[in-house]
Design a protein around this motif. Sequence first.
Motif, short mmCIF file in Angstrom:
data_model
loop_
_atom_site.label_atom_id
_atom_site.label_comp_id
_atom_site.label_asym_id
_atom_site.label_seq_id
_atom_site.Cartn_x
_atom_site.Cartn_y
_atom_site.Cartn_z
N PHE A 289 113.45 90.76 20.62
CA PHE A 289 114.96 90.97 20.45
C PHE A 289 115.17 89.67 19.34
CE2 PHE A 289 119.18 90.64 22.51
CZ PHE A 289 119.65 91.54 21.92
N ASP A 290 115.38 90.24 18.27
CA ASP A 290 115.82 89.41 17.22
C ASP A 290 116.16 90.11 15.96
OD1 ASP A 290 116.28 86.61 15.75
OD2 ASP A 290 114.39 86.13 16.87
N THR A 291 116.46 89.30 14.92
CA THR A 291 116.70 90.18 13.74
C THR A 291 115.53 90.69 12.79
OG1 THR A 291 116.53 88.14 12.24
CG2 THR A 291 118.55 88.34 13.20
N HIS A 292 115.65 91.62 12.04
CA HIS A 292 114.65 92.32 11.37
C HIS A 292 113.85 91.49 10.58
CE1 HIS A 292 112.75 95.30 8.58
NE2 HIS A 292 113.04 94.27 7.46
N GLU A 293 114.27 90.43 9.86
CA GLU A 293 113.35 89.35 9.34
C GLU A 293 112.42 88.52 10.17
OE1 GLU A 293 116.65 89.84 8.58
OE2 GLU A 293 116.75 90.72 6.88
N ARG A 294 113.07 88.15 11.41
CA ARG A 294 112.40 87.42 12.25
C ARG A 294 111.50 88.09 12.99
NH1 ARG A 294 117.00 83.52 14.71
NH2 ARG A 294 117.65 82.13 12.68
N LEU A 295 111.65 89.24 13.11
CA LEU A 295 110.70 90.17 14.03
C LEU A 295 109.45 90.57 13.11
CD1 LEU A 295 112.93 92.60 15.81
CD2 LEU A 295 111.70 90.90 16.91
N LEU A 296 109.73 90.80 11.73
CA LEU A 296 108.58 90.90 10.79
C LEU A 296 107.64 89.76 11.05
CD1 LEU A 296 110.20 92.64 7.61
CD2 LEU A 296 108.34 93.76 9.21
N GLU A 297 108.29 88.61 10.95
CA GLU A 297 107.46 87.28 10.93
C GLU A 297 106.72 87.06 12.24
OE1 GLU A 297 109.99 84.14 10.08
OE2 GLU A 297 110.46 84.60 7.94
N ASN A 298 107.33 87.22 13.50
CA ASN A 298 106.95 86.97 14.80
C ASN A 298 106.46 88.00 15.69
OD1 ASN A 298 107.67 84.12 13.88
ND2 ASN A 298 109.95 84.73 14.46
N ASN A 299 106.66 89.21 15.33
CA ASN A 299 106.55 90.28 16.19
C ASN A 299 105.54 91.32 15.99
OD1 ASN A 299 107.11 93.30 17.69
ND2 ASN A 299 107.91 91.49 19.01
N ARG A 300 104.39 91.38 16.40
CA ARG A 300 103.13 92.18 15.87
C ARG A 300 103.62 93.65 15.90
NH1 ARG A 300 99.67 95.07 18.19
NH2 ARG A 300 100.37 94.46 20.21
N ILE A 301 104.08 94.09 17.01
CA ILE A 301 104.40 95.43 17.19
C ILE A 301 105.36 95.93 16.09
CG2 ILE A 301 105.51 97.24 18.74
CD1 ILE A 301 104.14 95.79 21.05
N TYR A 302 106.42 95.26 15.97
CA TYR A 302 107.28 95.47 14.80
C TYR A 302 106.89 95.60 13.76
CZ TYR A 302 112.03 95.86 12.59
OH TYR A 302 112.99 96.08 11.83
N ARG A 303 106.13 94.56 13.35
CA ARG A 303 105.47 94.66 11.92
C ARG A 303 104.38 95.66 11.71
NH1 ARG A 303 104.09 89.64 12.32
NH2 ARG A 303 102.06 89.84 13.25
N GLU A 304 103.86 96.18 12.69
CA GLU A 304 102.88 97.24 12.43
C GLU A 304 103.66 98.65 12.22
OE1 GLU A 304 100.27 97.55 15.92
OE2 GLU A 304 98.88 95.88 15.04
#
Length: 331
Positions: A289-304
């Motif tokens: 639960f964060d911003t788009h940029e931070r999720l891209l850096e820290n969240n594997r599922i969102y990045r995939e």
Amino acid sequence: MSIVAGNLTTGNLTSLFSYVMSVLMSLMMLSMIFVMITMSAASAERIAEVLNEVPDLTSPENPETALADGSIDFNHVSFSYQHGSGEETLHDIDLHIRSGETIGIIGGTGCGKSSLVSLVSRLYDVSAGSVCVGGKDVRSYDLEALRNQVAVVLQKNVLFSGTILDNLRWGKEDATQEECEEACRQACADEFINRFPEGYNTWIEQGGTNVSGGQKQRLCIARALLKKPKILILDDSTSAVDTATDTKIRGFFSRKIPGTTKLIIAQRISSVQDADRILVLENGAVNGFDTHERLLENNRIYREIYEAQTKGGGDFDQPAPAEEGKEGESA
């Protein structure tokens, strides 16, 4: 023999057969009436059961009737459609959303996105924890007052037979022509309405069969905006709208209704990446639960998901093409 002997004429015999058949048909109709009475009695019992059913969700004795704002708090919420079954659709959801924020919600099929937003308007009660709107538990509000301040637009919407104005005014009965036009501008529906020869007086068939899926979705968004709700929930309601129009609609939201809390469920990351924060759900729990940029850096599922959608396809339930390529190289 009677006919041969001359005691009975052919006409009399024919009349006798006719009377016998009439009596038999009457008896058959009478038996059908008894069958229909039995079936009708069973149907009447079922109808009476529905009419006499007492809803599980009721307003409290002294309900709250006014929402202070559109803030939403999920306080360690767990939810199951069958209470006591042990199978939780949502478990330990702890979220705090400020009034006026735009929140994107994304995740795989069956992860609980629609179930989560259904708790905001109290379509269901939580199994554990609490959901607060405007700083107060949703169970303390009058149900009608709460739901009048929460507008929901679904992916599959319903339009009724009548003009476009008639359909829009389901959101607000006394809406003026100017209010309807402004709501349509915000939903980018005016683009196609103005192309119709009769404009806002264009007749809509039952179910909206004479308009496209994207046009139907935009009309339903405009109808929801007419309510001027404190909370607006879009449950994948721009899936049939092209990306450019989707971007314009979200731009109107940020400029025209900044005080309304917006929950946007989407399958496309492009629909939520500009949100204030994005919620990633997995198996009924919060994965990020964060911003788009931070999720891209820290969240594997969102990045995939992001890589799958930006590099030529893929879905939530499929591995990203980049990952497949890496596997092929390592092989």
